[in-house]
Write an enzyme that holds these catalytic residues in place. Structure first.
Site, short mmCIF file in Angstrom:
data_model
loop_
_atom_site.label_atom_id
_atom_site.label_comp_id
_atom_site.label_asym_id
_atom_site.label_seq_id
_atom_site.Cartn_x
_atom_site.Cartn_y
_atom_site.Cartn_z
N HIS A 1 -6.24 -10.96 -8.25
CA HIS A 1 -6.57 -9.90 -7.28
C HIS A 1 -8.06 -9.56 -7.24
O HIS A 1 -8.70 -9.71 -6.20
CB HIS A 1 -5.76 -8.64 -7.54
N HIS B 1 -16.41 -2.80 -4.77
CA HIS B 1 -15.75 -3.32 -5.98
C HIS B 1 -16.65 -4.24 -6.79
O HIS B 1 -16.17 -5.17 -7.44
CB HIS B 1 -14.45 -4.05 -5.60
N TYR C 1 0.83 -1.21 0.00
CA TYR C 1 0.00 0.00 0.00
C TYR C 1 0.86 1.26 0.00
O TYR C 1 0.53 2.27 0.61
CB TYR C 1 -0.97 0.01 1.19
#
Length: 432
Positions: free
Chosen positions: A293, A303, A179
């Site tokens: 992913h 998402h 990240y």
């Protein structure tokens, strides 16, 4: 101090120009995460830091590390006893720049051949601390730790401690590692945070959206940091990209797909996948596991639909190959589906599992769609990790362990039967 200033300047400049990178871009409400852990560098510039290992072929290991000094040797000394190094291998090194940031020297050395289920002691670059790792077994049973969207927060530390509390053979990570999101010192911090774990067991990773790090015009090519630091055995598997590859260990063929590489039928990834699946001998390699992913199946409101295009392009390939399990990340929650193909329950399709709950800084995706889909058998928005223990050619056990502060609680588990042994899923003229 002179070396530290450019890195601090790079970090501050990034935060000033692109403050939105610090915030979640998802549309769902998220539980506040625990604070970020920044792990400092406390060794000499010539000493190795951020040491991690990965599998290369049947009996080799790649050792990767970084030094601040630019002229250190890319060598690994190793042996079966502490301090007794009877083998030495030389590798290669690289580095990269990202705006005002310049990386240290990134070393990659492939060592072997190595014996299975054996502990080796090693030293990188001729100086610094001694490390050790154990090679995976080449026979069943074998155990994989599966963790997505790891990050570097206090939740990350909790997850890694829980993973380490019980032995395993290989660590699998379906994207979103550090990240860093362009803040390059966070890549270094992440490498130092995971070193105690990644230097002891092979870490096999694939990329997530947080690894892309593209700026239009200024930095148009993605994955610069990821590809330089986390070199995987893509060439050995016939791939032309570090973003997708495969490897085999102990009767298990594992395919790491790239959600952020081209995947349509004309793409290199698609053609590579067709060729890779065709090489699998299910008599010798009865289990096939895929990691990517962005999940192809997802009932969380976060998402939604982001994996649909890839699913439509590649799902039939995985179904026809009788892939056993597909692990994904991206959604910051846990969810397990039944065997699925083309949005319907199908006993010959893979079990789909989302494990995007390793400890990221954005918090959890708390909201699931209602009413629940009959395809979704278990779902929970908690941080945690999974374990896939393959016992033999026909049976494996999957468990998901919820982080509960100092404890790791088994919240979901299931026995799996390999599709290679399920004769109803194969035509008589098909070869396993």
């Amino acid at each position: 101090m002179e070396k530290l200033f450019p890195r601090i300047y790079s970090l501050l400049l990034t935060l000033f120009l692109f403050p939105h990178l610090l915030h979640s871009q998802g549309c769902s409400s998220r539980q506040p995460p625990r604070p970020l852990i920044f792990t400092p560098h406390n060794r000499a510039d010539s000493d190795p830091q951020q040491v991690h290992i990965s599998l290369v072929g049947r009996d080799h290991i790649r050792v990767s590390w970084i030094t601040e000094a630019k002229h250190t040797q890319s060598i690994v000394e190793y042996g079966k006893a502490p301090g007794a190094y009877n083998s030495l291998t030389t590798g290669e090194h690289t580095s990269y720049t990202y705006f005002f940031y310049s990386s240290g020297e990134i070393h990659h050395v492939k060592i072997g051949p190595l014996e299975p289920s054996t502990t080796y002691f090693y030293r990188c670059g001729g100086s610094g601390p001694e490390f050790s790792f154990r090679t995976p077994t080449q026979e069943f049973p074998i155990e994989f730790a599966v963790v997505g969207d790891l990050g570097q927060t206090e939740w990350t530390a909790s997850t890694l401690a829980h993973v380490e509390s019980k032995d395993y053979d290989v660590f699998l990570l379906p994207g979103d590692l550090s990240y860093a999101d362009t803040q390059q010192p966070l890549w270094d911090s992440f490498g130092r945070l995971v070193e105690p774990y990644a230097s002891r067991r092979p870490w096999m990773v694939t990329e997530g959206n947080h690894e892309i790090e593209i700026f239009p015009i200024l930095h148009p090519h993605g994955f610069t940091s990821y590809n330089a630091r986390w070199l995987m055995p893509y060439e050995e598997s016939g791939s032309d990209s570090n973003l997708y590859y495969s490897f085999e260990v102990a009767g298990t063929h594992i395919i790491m797909l790239g959600s952020y590489a081209e995947f349509d039928k004309k793409s290199s990834q698609y053609k590579w996948l067709v060729a890779d699946l065709a090489k699998i001998d299910r008599n010798k390699t009865p289990w096939v596991v895929v990691l990517l992913h962005a999940p192809w199946y997802n009932t969380n409101t976060a998402h939604q639909g982001e994996g649909d295009s890839m699913r439509k392009a590649m799902e039939e390939l995985l179904y026809n190959a009788r892939v056993d399990v597909v692990f994904a990340g991206h959604v910051h929650a846990y969810e397990r589906f039944t065997r699925v193909y083309n949005n319907k329950e199908n006993e010959c399709g893979p079990v789909y599992v989302t494990v995007g709950d390793g400890g990221n800084r954005e918090g959890l995706a708390l909201t699931f769609k209602s009413p629940p889909s009959p395809l979704s058998l278990f779902r929970e928005a908690s941080f945690g990790h999974g374990r896939l223990r393959i016992l033999n050619q026909t049976h494996a056990h999957w468990s998901w362990h919820r982080n509960n502060d100092s404890n790791s609680v088994v919240a979901d588990q299931i026995w799996l039967e390999s599709l290679s042994s399920f004769k109803a899923c194969w035509n008589l003229n098909d070869e396993l």
